[in-house]
Design a protein around this motif. Structure first.
Motif, short mmCIF file in Angstrom:
data_model
loop_
_atom_site.label_atom_id
_atom_site.label_comp_id
_atom_site.label_asym_id
_atom_site.label_seq_id
_atom_site.Cartn_x
_atom_site.Cartn_y
_atom_site.Cartn_z
N GLU A 41 0.82 -1.21 0.00
CA GLU A 41 0.00 0.00 0.00
C GLU A 41 0.86 1.26 0.00
N SER A 42 2.06 1.15 0.55
CA SER A 42 2.95 2.31 0.57
C SER A 42 4.40 1.83 0.41
N TYR A 43 5.24 2.77 0.00
CA TYR A 43 6.64 2.44 -0.27
C TYR A 43 7.52 3.44 0.48
N PRO A 44 8.63 2.97 1.05
CA PRO A 44 9.44 3.83 1.93
C PRO A 44 10.35 4.80 1.20
N PHE A 45 9.77 5.67 0.40
CA PHE A 45 10.57 6.67 -0.31
C PHE A 45 11.27 7.62 0.66
N LEU A 102 3.38 -2.35 -13.71
CA LEU A 102 3.36 -1.54 -12.49
C LEU A 102 2.96 -0.11 -12.83
N SER A 103 2.55 0.62 -11.80
CA SER A 103 2.21 2.03 -12.00
C SER A 103 2.44 2.78 -10.70
N GLY A 104 2.46 4.10 -10.80
CA GLY A 104 2.56 4.93 -9.62
C GLY A 104 3.80 4.67 -8.79
N GLU A 105 3.61 4.63 -7.47
CA GLU A 105 4.74 4.46 -6.56
C GLU A 105 5.42 3.10 -6.72
N ALA A 106 4.66 2.07 -7.02
CA ALA A 106 5.25 0.74 -7.21
C ALA A 106 6.26 0.77 -8.35
N LYS A 107 5.90 1.44 -9.42
CA LYS A 107 6.80 1.54 -10.58
C LYS A 107 8.02 2.37 -10.23
N ASP A 108 7.82 3.50 -9.56
CA ASP A 108 8.94 4.36 -9.17
C ASP A 108 9.91 3.63 -8.25
N TYR A 109 9.35 2.82 -7.34
CA TYR A 109 10.21 2.11 -6.40
C TYR A 109 10.98 0.99 -7.10
N ALA A 110 10.37 0.37 -8.08
CA ALA A 110 11.07 -0.66 -8.87
C ALA A 110 12.23 -0.05 -9.65
N VAL A 111 12.06 1.17 -10.14
CA VAL A 111 13.12 1.84 -10.88
C VAL A 111 14.32 2.09 -9.96
N THR A 123 12.33 6.84 13.41
CA THR A 123 11.30 7.73 13.95
C THR A 123 11.69 9.19 13.74
N HIS A 124 13.00 9.45 13.61
CA HIS A 124 13.46 10.82 13.36
C HIS A 124 13.46 11.16 11.87
N ASN A 125 13.00 10.21 11.05
CA ASN A 125 12.91 10.41 9.60
C ASN A 125 14.25 10.76 8.96
N ILE A 126 15.31 10.12 9.45
CA ILE A 126 16.64 10.32 8.86
C ILE A 126 16.78 9.39 7.66
N PRO A 127 17.09 9.93 6.49
CA PRO A 127 17.19 9.08 5.30
C PRO A 127 18.28 8.02 5.46
N VAL A 128 18.11 6.94 4.70
CA VAL A 128 19.12 5.89 4.67
C VAL A 128 20.12 6.15 3.56
N ASP A 129 19.63 6.68 2.45
CA ASP A 129 20.53 6.98 1.34
C ASP A 129 19.94 8.08 0.48
N ILE A 130 20.50 8.26 -0.71
CA ILE A 130 20.10 9.36 -1.58
C ILE A 130 19.71 8.84 -2.96
N VAL A 131 18.85 9.58 -3.61
CA VAL A 131 18.52 9.33 -5.02
C VAL A 131 18.75 10.63 -5.77
N PHE A 132 18.96 10.51 -7.08
CA PHE A 132 19.41 11.67 -7.85
C PHE A 132 18.40 12.13 -8.89
N GLU A 133 18.34 13.42 -9.03
CA GLU A 133 17.81 14.04 -10.23
C GLU A 133 19.05 14.28 -11.08
N GLN A 134 19.21 13.55 -12.17
CA GLN A 134 20.47 13.59 -12.89
C GLN A 134 20.26 13.51 -14.40
N GLY A 135 21.30 13.85 -15.12
CA GLY A 135 21.24 13.80 -16.58
C GLY A 135 21.86 15.05 -17.18
#
Length: 549
Positions: free
Chosen positions: A38-42, A94-103, A530-542
């Motif tokens: 139902e949700s993905y941990p973006f 896939l569509s929506g968040e599921a597709k984005d998370y698979a990417v 619980t402090h919402n500290i990210p685990v890693d990073i994703v890029f807007e790139q190109g």
């Protein structure tokens, strides 16, 4: 190797290290698009714009850069084939968040949650990805003695009678590799730097022949170019069955000349640092190549393996032991990506878990040096066993990656300590040791499916056993510098001895005993969630991020 450098598990990582030798069989089940998560941990990823100043580049350099982007995108498609298979077929369902998370994950398995499927109907990820038949066992492969089956550049298949055989990458992926080679050849004709021109031409040939040695040597000799491109089948993390197969990836890089000049002076100390390693003489008799160099770059594009979930922030290549012994390696520090992880992840972690009295010791220069010397340390130690078992990589098989990353972590800290004593680095031991501990908290979140996550679990448990840090009543950690220094030397000796002996069983025992997350530490990692500290990073790139059309 990369500091994957350089690389990360969800906060709720499993307490026990995955048994790397256990055979996982993929369940071939149709994807059920109506019963997905139902949700993905973006939220575990912080978004970063990947860019740099290219105003100093010539017109021709900018044209070369555009072609590098195109070649890198081909590597992205090839890695999808290796990690999952038919990318188009999966994403079309896939569509929506599921597709984005698979990417982000290059498939339907969550790389930051120990490869747990997040699409209904998908079975466990095969240990051998698509490098081997999914119904092949380790015992079957070893008994079959497949010609070129252990090659880093081959795919193992079955013929009509069920017999195993190997197909070279240059044959299996010929069409895509030809496309990438064409871009590299075109870039070679435009390139103004002679070293870059030669490398691009030889790398194009390598993609079509699986002979990467000449292009690796040319890359080692490339000293003055403002641009760089790491491209091809390089790391073997994705092959968790044996660790033999290399994955396609690419980094497009712009050199930071000012920072690179600062780093150049450290190369001359490599032979001395090797001689002083805290281990018996037989485990440090190899002499590292002296043609190595250290450089800083801004990375402007990640593709393939290095872009899968956790992102690399430093590179130590080539991986070919022959090249390493002949010429050494090049260590590339990805400064802009490193700074992003420091600001968005390491500092918030330290604020939550490091004792208030040592908050002042969390410094970017210390983080940069710890990561940099991690990569340098890949070139130290021992590449071939002392007892005739062949190379360390061959002797330890799939168990090699995590131990090698652990070696680089601990020897990197050892090198920092040595250079501090020589007055070649600024700051205090406390700065580097405290920042190193905060880095462990960052990396154990990568989980047991990551070599870096496992390596940091081992370091944490070893340090805890030796009293290298104390935990106060308020739940924060404080480094004991003298005890951490002693533990650093002890762990260095342990890892180098296991490698030199090619002690497969000993390494697996180490993973079982110390490759775990203790309950108390797990609670602290949950606190970070619980402090919402990210685990890693994703890029807007190109290319568009650099204003290139």
């Amino acid at each position: 190797m990369k500091s994957k450098t350089i690389i990360l598990g969800l906060l709720a990582v499993s307490g026990l290290l995955t048994n790397f030798s256990a055979q996982k069989k993929a369940t071939k089940t149709k994807i059920n698009t109506t019963k997905m998560q139902e949700s993905y941990p973006f939220q575990q990823y912080a978004k970063v714009d990947l860019t740099t100043d290219i105003s100093h580049l010539t017109t021709k350099e900018k044209e070369v850069l555009k072609l590098m982007f195109k070649a890198a995108k081909v590597m992205d498609d090839l890695f999808w084939q290796q990690a999952y298979g038919d990318k188009t077929k999966l994403l079309s369902k896939l569509s929506g968040e599921a597709k984005d998370y698979a990417v982000i994950n290059y498939g339907p398995w969550d790389r930051l949650n120990n490869e747990k499927p997040f699409v209904a109907g998908v079975g466990a990820k095969p240990e051998g990805a698509t490098y081997y038949p999914t119904n092949m066992t380790k015992a079957e492969f070893e008994k079959a003695d497949v010609k070129d089956g252990k090659s880093a550049y081959s795919v193992v298949k079955r013929d009509a009678k069920g017999k195993l055989y190997a197909v070279p990458y240059s044959v299996e992926f010929k069409t895509k590799l030809q496309e990438a080679a064409n871009y590299l050849n075109e870039a070679s004709t435009i390139a103004e730097d002679e070293g870059l021109k030669k490398y691009l031409k030889l790398r194009a040939e390598a993609l079509m022949t699986d002979n990467y040695y000449p292009s690796d040597l040319a890359w080692m000799d490339m000293k003055n170019s403002n641009l760089d491109l790491v491209i091809g089948p390089i790391e073997n993390y994705e092959d968790q069955m044996f660790g033999y197969k290399s994955s396609f990836e690419a980094y497009v890089l712009v050199k930071d000349v000012e920072w690179s000049n600062k780093l150049a002076k450290f190369v001359k100390y490599l032979p001395e640092l090797q001689t002083n390693l805290p281990v018996k003489a037989e485990y440090k008799k190899e002499v590292p190549g002296t043609d190595s160099d250290l450089n800083a770059y801004d990375v402007v594009f990640y593709a393939g393996d290095c872009n899968a979930a956790g992102k690399t922030i430093a590179i130590n290549l080539p991986n070919d032991e022959k090249v390493q012994l002949e010429k050494g390696t090049r260590r590339l520090q990805l400064k802009n990506a490193m700074k992003a992880k420091f600001d968005k992840i390491l500092v918030p972690i330290a604020t939550s878990l490091i004792d208030e009295s040592q908050q002042k010791n969390i410094k970017f220069d210390a983080f940069f040096s710890n990561v940099m010397f991690h990569e340098v340390a890949h070139g130290l130690g021992i590449k071939n066993t002392v007892n005739g078992k062949g190379s360390v990589r061959e002797a330890l098989k799939e168990a090699n990656s995590a131990l090698e990353e652990g070696k680089a972590d601990i020897l990197g800290l050892y090198m920092v300590n040595q250079l501090l004593q020589k007055g070649e680095l600024s700051g205090s031991k406390e700065d580097y040791f405290v920042t190193f501990l905060a880095g462990i908290f960052r990396s154990v979140r990568f989980g047991a499916s990551s070599a870096h996550g496992t390596a940091n679990m081992i370091a944490f448990n070893y340090f805890a056993e030796k009293g290298a840090f104390e935990k106060s009543v308020n739940g924060r950690y404080k480094v004991n510098v003298p005890k951490m220094e002693a533990a650093m030397n002890g762990l260095s000796e342990l890892v180098l001895t296991l490698q030199g002996n090619g002690d497969y069983d000993g390494v697996k025992k180490l993973y079982a005993e110390k490759g775990i997350i203790p309950t108390d530490l797990q609670k602290d990692l949950d606190k970070l969630k619980t402090h919402n500290i990210p685990v890693d990073i994703v890029f807007e790139q190109g290319p568009q991020m650099l204003g290139l059309k």
